[in-house]
Scaffold this motif. Structure first.
Motif, PDB file in Angstrom:
ATOM      1  N   UNK A 222       0.860  -1.324  -0.059  1.00 53.15           N
ATOM      2  CA  UNK A 222       0.262  -0.266   0.008  1.00 53.15           C
ATOM      3  C   UNK A 222       0.781   1.250   0.022  1.00 53.15           C
ATOM      4  N   UNK A 223       1.998   1.265   0.693  1.00 54.79           N
ATOM      5  CA  UNK A 223       2.704   2.531   0.591  1.00 54.79           C
ATOM      6  C   UNK A 223       3.343   2.762  -0.524  1.00 54.79           C
ATOM      7  N   UNK A 228       2.930   5.947  -5.506  1.00 54.10           N
ATOM      8  CA  UNK A 228       2.738   5.909  -6.914  1.00 54.10           C
ATOM      9  C   UNK A 228       1.663   7.090  -7.426  1.00 54.10           C
ATOM     10  N   UNK A 229       0.685   6.824  -6.618  1.00 50.34           N
ATOM     11  CA  UNK A 229      -0.460   7.772  -6.912  1.00 50.34           C
ATOM     12  C   UNK A 229      -0.108   9.047  -6.795  1.00 50.34           C
ATOM     13  N   UNK A 260       5.517   9.205 -19.877  1.00 52.46           N
ATOM     14  CA  UNK A 260       4.970   8.307 -18.817  1.00 52.46           C
ATOM     15  C   UNK A 260       6.097   8.159 -17.695  1.00 52.46           C
ATOM     16  N   UNK A 261       7.306   8.239 -18.157  1.00 54.61           N
ATOM     17  CA  UNK A 261       8.108   8.239 -16.768  1.00 54.61           C
ATOM     18  C   UNK A 261       8.074   9.221 -15.751  1.00 54.61           C
ATOM     19  N   UNK A 262       7.713  10.359 -16.364  1.00 55.76           N
ATOM     20  CA  UNK A 262       7.297  11.382 -15.306  1.00 55.76           C
ATOM     21  C   UNK A 262       5.965  11.116 -14.479  1.00 55.76           C
ATOM     22  N   UNK A 263       5.283  10.292 -14.968  1.00 56.63           N
ATOM     23  CA  UNK A 263       4.077   9.910 -14.264  1.00 56.63           C
ATOM     24  C   UNK A 263       4.201   8.562 -13.214  1.00 56.63           C
ATOM     25  N   UNK A 281       9.449  -0.303  -4.030  1.00 56.80           N
ATOM     26  CA  UNK A 281       9.030   1.252  -4.613  1.00 56.80           C
ATOM     27  C   UNK A 281      10.065   1.766  -5.622  1.00 56.80           C
ATOM     28  N   UNK A 282      11.101   1.344  -5.849  1.00 56.85           N
ATOM     29  CA  UNK A 282      12.118   2.109  -6.600  1.00 56.85           C
ATOM     30  C   UNK A 282      11.965   1.621  -7.894  1.00 56.85           C
TER      31      UNK A 282
END
Length: 446
Positions: A222-223, A228-229, A260-263, A281-282
């Motif tokens: 979740x973290x 990411x969100x 896309x990478x910026x997102x 998360x990386x």
């Protein structure tokens, strides 16, 4: 009491983005034509689902959907008889984009895949009350101003009033840019009631907001999902479907991949599943086809769609589609006009702008003789139009002669004079180069 449903014939229907939007706007398909077997399978499956939801038995729904969706070249007279649909409420479609795309050579009328003019000529045959065609933003550029002007004239001669408009998908709640250039034309009786759809007052959700549940559906921590969100805090760049010549499924050219990478998205491919608990998360997650479908506008109970086929073909079906919410908004505007609900204040004839004064002079000047670039510049200035220098006139002629035959003669003083000839586009001619091209490359045409 719900209004009576209207009827539509759709060409180049794809997997059904426009089909679903028009269905939700109150249209029922009489016929849907599509070249790609995979997309047609998806469309047929979902039209059957819609029929079942309306009370048709599964067996009857399957048979009816099979009779509606036909697979093959839309210009093949053996595939369908346009005259059998004379007077249908709406003729709609998303004809091939490569002839106008800035990613290609913008060959326009000389591209064997161009079906825009052919579709407009269909209006003469079947006399639909309305026409809806959509394409890429490239068609709106100066390169195609004469092409667009000619299309409006063809429609006018057939008894229609046509209008062009550039629409952005995000204006209608879709979480991506996706500019589409749209042509709407109606018979004069109905054109007086057409109003372009107004953009939604609510902003489209960000990619993160839209995909949060899907991104966390396979056990990603979740973290990591939350982080990411937060990173995916804007709408997406335009989804690119690619063609049969394209290798695998990915999210577009270099510039799109950077966006896309910026997102926080790895755009080098499409995943089979959402990230699981083993992903840290990386690393950047990839999108699944379900995620891409949401970004394209298949989201919510009114836009449920079941895609058929393997991952790559499903991605292409989604990426090449017209976003259903945009199609719905246009469908509702057209339906309102056909029902004559709200009359417009301006004259419908005022919607026929002079898009290309050079083309108009070459086509309609009363002298009916070749004109030099200097003479064209003088005539435009004399008419009160924007002054165009001779080099600009010559540049525009260079654009025009890519789509039209232009005869050139040399005057005594050495100046070139120009005379406009026939439109080069395919409109159904038996001897057109398109037939040979299609016969040789059918398996690669998309």
């Amino acid at each position: 009491m719900a209004p009576e449903r209207l009827e539509v014939v759709e060409i180049c229907a794809g997997a059904g983005g426009q089909s679903l939007g028009l269905h939700n706007a109150g249209f029922t398909h009489k016929l849907a034509l599509e070249l790609d077997q995979n997309a047609a399978t998806t469309l047929r499956h979902n039209l059957a689902r819609l029929l079942v939801a309306e009370g048709t038995s599964l067996e009857d729904a399957d048979q009816e959907a099979a009779s509606i969706v036909k697979v093959g070249d839309v210009a093949d007279k053996a595939l369908w008889d346009p005259y059998a649909y004379k007077g249908v409420d709406l003729l709609a479609g998303g004809v091939p984009c490569p002839p106008f795309s800035i990613a290609g050579n913008q060959l326009g009328a000389t591209d064997e895949r161009d079906l825009f003019a052919w579709a407009v000529h269909l209006c003469k045959d079947i006399q639909p009350k309305a026409l809806l065609l959509e394409n890429v933003k490239g068609l709106s550029g100066n390169r195609f101003s004469a092409y667009r002007q000619h299309i409006l004239e063809l429609l006018h001669d057939a008894g229609y009033v046509g209008e062009w408009r550039l629409l952005e998908a995000h204006q209608f709640g879709v979480s991506q840019l996706r500019p589409r250039f749209v042509l709407v034309a109606l018979q004069k009786e109905y054109a007086a009631y057409f109003h372009w759809p107004e953009p939604s007052e609510d902003a489209a959700p960000t990619v993160g907001e839209l995909l949060k549940d899907l991104m966390g559906a396979n056990g990603w921590a979740p973290e990591h999902v939350a982080a990411w969100v937060e990173k995916a805090s804007s709408i997406a760049p335009t989804i690119v479907g690619g063609s049969k010549k394209h290798g695998g499924a990915d999210l577009g050219p270099t510039r799109a991949k950077a966006a896309w990478r910026q997102l926080g998205v790895d755009a080098m491919g499409v995943a089979n599943a959402a990230p699981d608990a083993s992903m840290d998360g990386d690393h950047l997650p990839k999108l699944t086809t379900a995620m891409v479908a949401r970004i394209q506008g298949w989201y919510g109970k009114d836009y449920h769609w079941e895609f058929q086929g393997r991952k790559t073909t499903v991605y292409r079906q989604i990426g090449n589609a017209f976003p259903p919410p945009v199609a719905k908004a246009l469908g509702e505007a057209i339906a309102s006009a056909l029902r004559k609900e709200v009359k417009r204040a301006d004259s419908v004839e005022s919607t026929r702008p002079d898009l290309d004064p050079v083309y108009l002079l070459l086509r309609h000047h009363p002298d009916k003789k070749p004109l030099t670039a200097q003479k064209l510049a003088d005539l435009i200035a004399k008419s009160g139009g924007k002054k165009l220098p001779v080099p600009e006139i010559e540049r525009r002629i260079a654009h025009i002669e890519r789509d039209f035959h232009v005869e050139k003669t040399i005057r005594n003083n050495g100046e070139l004079a120009y005379e406009l000839g026939e439109f080069k586009a395919f409109i159904g001619q038996q001897d057109h180069a398109r037939h040979d091209y299609f016969a040789q490359h059918r398996g690669k045409v998309s």
